[in-house]
Design an enzyme around this catalytic site. Sequence first.
Site, short mmCIF file in Angstrom:
data_model
loop_
_atom_site.label_atom_id
_atom_site.label_comp_id
_atom_site.label_asym_id
_atom_site.label_seq_id
_atom_site.Cartn_x
_atom_site.Cartn_y
_atom_site.Cartn_z
N LYS A 229 -54.99 -23.05 17.27
CA LYS A 229 -54.01 -22.00 17.55
C LYS A 229 -52.67 -22.56 18.01
O LYS A 229 -51.63 -21.96 17.78
CB LYS A 229 -54.57 -21.05 18.61
CG LYS A 229 -55.85 -20.31 18.16
CD LYS A 229 -55.55 -19.17 17.22
CE LYS A 229 -56.83 -18.46 16.77
NZ LYS A 229 -56.58 -17.51 15.68
N GLU B 284 -51.35 -10.95 21.33
CA GLU B 284 -52.68 -10.38 21.45
C GLU B 284 -53.67 -11.55 21.50
O GLU B 284 -53.34 -12.64 21.05
CB GLU B 284 -53.00 -9.51 20.23
CG GLU B 284 -53.51 -10.27 18.99
CD GLU B 284 -52.48 -11.22 18.39
OE1 GLU B 284 -51.29 -11.06 18.67
OE2 GLU B 284 -52.89 -12.14 17.64
N SER C 70 -62.44 -25.89 14.04
CA SER C 70 -61.19 -25.24 14.50
C SER C 70 -61.02 -25.25 16.01
O SER C 70 -59.90 -25.15 16.51
CB SER C 70 -61.13 -23.80 13.98
OG SER C 70 -62.30 -23.08 14.38
C1 LIG Z 1 -61.71 -21.89 17.62
C2 LIG Z 1 -61.35 -20.73 16.78
N1 LIG Z 1 -61.64 -20.76 15.48
C3 LIG Z 1 -61.36 -19.72 14.67
C4 LIG Z 1 -60.79 -18.56 15.16
C5 LIG Z 1 -60.59 -17.43 14.22
O1 LIG Z 1 -59.27 -17.18 13.89
P1 LIG Z 1 -58.70 -17.61 12.49
O2 LIG Z 1 -59.59 -17.02 11.43
O3 LIG Z 1 -57.33 -16.99 12.48
O4 LIG Z 1 -58.65 -19.07 12.41
C6 LIG Z 1 -60.46 -18.48 16.52
C7 LIG Z 1 -59.85 -17.28 17.07
O5 LIG Z 1 -59.69 -17.05 18.22
C8 LIG Z 1 -60.76 -19.60 17.34
O6 LIG Z 1 -60.49 -19.57 18.66
#
Ligand SMILES: Cc1ncc(COP(=O)(O)O)c(C=O)c1O
Lengths: 239, 386
Positions: free
Chosen positions: B82, B104, B368
């Site tokens: 993020k 948000e 992620s």
């Molecule tokens: C670690 C992590 N992965 C994935 C996501 C999902 O969001 P996005 O699909 O936008 O990557 C989030 C959302 O808070 C997250 O914190």
Amino acid sequence: MKHFLAYIPAGYPDLKTTERILLELKNVPITGVEIGVPFSDPVADGPVIQKAYTQALKKKINLKLIFQMLERLDLPYDLYLMSYLNPILNYGEGLSKLKVHLKKAKVKGLILPDLPLVEINNIQLQYPVVLFVAPNTTFKEIPLINKIRPPFVYYIARYGVTGTRNDLAYMDHVIKLRNRIKSPLYVGFGISTPAHVKKVWSSADGVIVGSALVKEMDKVKPAQMPKAVVKKIQNLLNR
Amino acid sequence: MSYFKEFGGQFVPEILMPALDELEKAYKKIRRDKRFWVELNYYLKHYAGRPTPLYFARRLSDKYKARIYLKREDLLHTGAHKINNTIGQILLAKKMGKTRIIAETGAGQHGVATATAAALFGLQCVVYMGEEDMERQKPNVRRMEILGTRVIPVLSGSKTLKDAINESLRDWITNLRTTYYLLGSVVGPHPYPLIVRNFQKIIGEETKKQIKSIEKRMPHYILACVGGGSNSVGIFYPFIGSRVKLIGIQAAGFGLSTGKHAAALLKGRIGYLHGSKTFVLQDQWGQVQTTHSISAGLDYPGVGPEHAFWKKSGKVFYDSIKDNEALDAVFETAQMEGIIPALESAHAIAYLKKLKPKKGSIVVINLSGRGDKDLETIIKELDKEK
Ligand SMILES: Cc1ncc(COP(=O)(O)O)c(C=O)c1O
């Protein structure tokens, strides 16, 4: 003649009460009613209308039930449906039926606050829609508005969501827009006192009142709601 | 163009249009401004910790008989991808002269990343968070508060991420002149899906270079979880149109047939949510449904419009993983690689079991985020099993 539109959220607190309010409104000199079709995610609405929608949805109100009521009532004033794109374009009976039902219910136009001018030609909806203008709308949009010729143009009188408030700014812009727009110009969002109505009427063609009416409904039991709405409208009309 | 073929657009109140135009103009300007990217890259490198490693997960590779790589976004400052987006957008907000940041958050990761970037540049910050999410992700609420951000609980609707976005939009409509709305995923009205994608595509660009240098070839598969869709768009985008098989994994919650999931791309119908035309989980009457996922970050009834386009055009394949499968993957990754993944990312890792990669094939998984924020949830689930 100056116009007055009353906004009533359908199904709040139940459809029977909505019906009784709509019938009671035959007794006041208003131009029309905006029926609020509940939506789960009403981004343009403040807490008063959000709450009404949440409650209506809990009671499983849907657009088909609203149509059935409107067809049965055959009301003497103009009717508009105010909702959001998703519950309209994803109408459970399909888009072709939607148009039939809108006509049968004698709906004059749709009011969709999440449909801005730039997207007006990108949706498949062959039905009159009311267009919005705001204090920050520029004159370059006006040719498109005049080409579409909506039933009326809805001027949002504030930076913010629906709800009552005390001051009423940005009215000088209304006069400038009204001189250039061919459709009638109605002002809404935040209208809650007789002074507001008077001020709007001095520069626009009509006024739209929503949250102020719902607030009056919230003060009484469902049985008293029709009278409460009428009383507030009479107060606003200064009669 | 504000569309990805038929998806996307700007379905917002008219009063927001000048703000979106202002944002688009400012973004177009910085896109060609070398100094902006020099500054952004400085912070990404020295503050956030880019580039992130592409780590060869040896024991997972042995188990699945493939060559498995983890793109370590979990090692970034604040613990998830993020921050790539929030530093980018904060610099943009500063260029636009905005003094107040709103955002948000669902899992709290985007909220923390926004609070962090706001603190770094001395901007006032307000984060909207569903009351239910505040309960699930308490440590992140505290982190935001320590960073000087005001967290406002959202009590409307389902009290989760979608309602937090509604509330942010309402705030923005009211405070247009001073306020920058820092959206956290590739959702919302144009130009957000584009801006967020372009700040996140660095994940895929690095991956491309790294895998080329390690394996001397492109991977066979790339896996990423899809909530709003930002980490997946980020890693997929540079590979779109190539022969790499891109698989986006959505949250199946208790199962796709139970109605308690968050798989908009698999079970949604085309609709309009948060300013965008995309796949939306909704009932027969167009009411947006409440979703369920063990991971708050995937708990969203819509999805970025570019994913909708990729889904419809077949450029990316989408599938789903259930709560319990994701939970198993947390433990597997923790105990085989010494890495506790975020529950969101664990959905991508769990897909290894479904994918059954051919022997020796190269699989890149976007890790992620890290699992620190999920410890409470994970422990609760463990206690249930006992
Ligand atoms: C670690 C992590 N992965 C994935 C996501 C999902 O969001 P996005 O699909 O936008 O990557 C989030 C959302 O808070 C997250 O914190």
